[in-house]
Design a protein around this motif. Structure first.
Motif: not given
Length: 270
Positions: A138-150
């Protein structure tokens, strides 16, 4: 009149502040996630939408589970894990609270996930399955605005070269903004996991999400789950009680206090 249970819905790290009625829980809440994902179809839909893949069938599933570590070492608590008909392994975790060490935690979870997958005496490692660990955040861990980080292991010197170790780590972000770069159902899902209102199910276009939404609504109406949660978590408080229950609690406290004073006076006289 049905009583309304107010639930402290903690993450696995620490309890969240405050409490909320059972009827206001959403899939993001630990208790509701645990109950809803007892349903295999819900687990299947969550994985399919998160990864953009198709799963024909889930062969094996285990819900909330404590995996103890070696003697004197830390274990882990998993939300749910499944293996599909192709032998792929999926570990799915709900993460409401922001923590900085989440990437290192995935490393620890991976190690604990893999250890039971090979039998003692196994010579090679080719039987290790394709393995995915998914954190729904429920937060953006990496701050790049991506819905999904793979993430997959790549070579620094040749980024196009993937290690082929069979591991994949995915962080889903409910705060994503790159709508044009992801599937519409993924965006719908990130909104759905936070939906604790009486929003009309027709607002969701993906049939899998509509089904999950209806199942969550049915769970909220279930007296069985309200009672089950209250009994399994003795510290939960009832936000609303029937008048006779409140009166009984008040009378019990008064009687106990009176008996205590009487016993005290008797002890002093003795």
């Amino acid at each position: 009149m049905n009583s309304e249970i107010a639930i402290h819905a903690p993450t696995k790290e620490k309890a969240e502040k405050g409490s909320k009625p059972f009827s206001e829980l959403c899939l993001m809440d630990n208790y509701m996630f645990g109950i809803a994902t007892r349903d295999i179809q819900t687990c299947k839909s969550i994985i399919e939408i998160t990864l953009g893949i198709h799963i024909k069938e889930i062969r094996w599933k285990e819900g909330e589970k404590e995996q103890p570590g070696p003697a004197g070492k830390r274990g882990v608590r998993l939300d749910f894990i499944v293996i599909d008909d192709e032998g792929r392994f999926f570990d799915v975790e709900m993460q409401r609270k922001r923590v900085k060490d989440l990437p290192r935690r995935t490393r620890f979870y991976k190690a604990r996930d893999d250890s039971p997958l090979l039998n003692q005496g196994e010579q090679g490692f080719e039987k290790l399955p394709e393995s995915y660990i998914i954190f729904i955040c429920d937060f953006d861990l990496f701050g790049l605005g991506k819905y999904r980080y793979t993430f997959r292991n790549r070579c620094d010197e040749a980024p196009e070269l993937i290690l082929q170790d069979g591991m994949c780590t995915v962080f889903l972000n409910t705060k994503g903004t790159n709508d044009m770069e992801v599937e519409p159902e993924l965006i719908e899902f990130t909104k759905f996991v936070k939906d604790n209102t009486s929003q009309d199910v027709s607002s969701y276009t993906d049939e899998r999400i509509r089904e999950m939404y209806q199942k969550v609504q049915d769970l909220k109406k279930s007296e069985q789950w309200r009672t089950d949660i209250w009994h399994r978590n003795g510290g939960l408080r009832m936000k609303e009680m029937r008048p006779e229950v409140r009166a009984g609690k008040k009378a019990g406290k008064k009687a106990g206090k009176k008996a205590g004073k009487k016993a005290g006076k008797k002890a002093r006289r003795g």
